[in-house]
Design an enzyme around this catalytic site. Structure first.
Site: not given
Length: 127
Positions: A29, A106
């Site tokens: 990420e 997200k």
């Protein structure tokens, strides 16, 4: 959104603001980044701005959008809870804003099952 003030506040809603960030706990990420989507609902009294048709007496949502995008694209954090808090702080820096509700979506979160969205919603107000 329900505010706790005795007098109801007006709202300015900025929804679906998209920016690429590197937030998350996993190394991938941080390296690859991903898109985040932000909703900001601002509680304020718009009457002074409306009475004088004066942008300086309300929130310039174009300018605010730029500051929020800078925060999403900026220094990474592990949690979207932390990012949401940063974004709320930015909104409350505007003296016209009394309260804010921030939702950070997200949609590409690393969840090993089919899902539509992961989001954190927070509310903050002036002391």
């Amino acid at each position: 959104m329900t505010f706790d003030r005795s007098e109801a506040l007006d709202r300015i809603e900025l929804r679906g603001l998209r920016a690429r960030g590197r937030h998350g706990c996993l190394p991938a990420e941080r390296e690859l980044g991903q898109e985040f989507v932000v909703d900001a609902v601002l509680g304020l009294d718009t009457r002074p701005a409306a009475a004088g048709d004066d942008l300086s007496r309300t929130v310039d949502y174009g300018s605010l959008a730029g500051r929020l995008v800078e925060a999403v694209e900026g220094e990474p954090v592990n949690l979207i809870e932390t990012l949401a808090d940063r974004l709320a702080t930015i909104c409350l820096e505007d003296r016209a804003v009394s309260e804010v509700e921030i939702t950070v979506h997200k949609p590409s979160a690393p969840v090993p099952h089919p899902f539509t969205d992961v989001a954190v919603k927070i509310r903050r107000s002036r002391p």
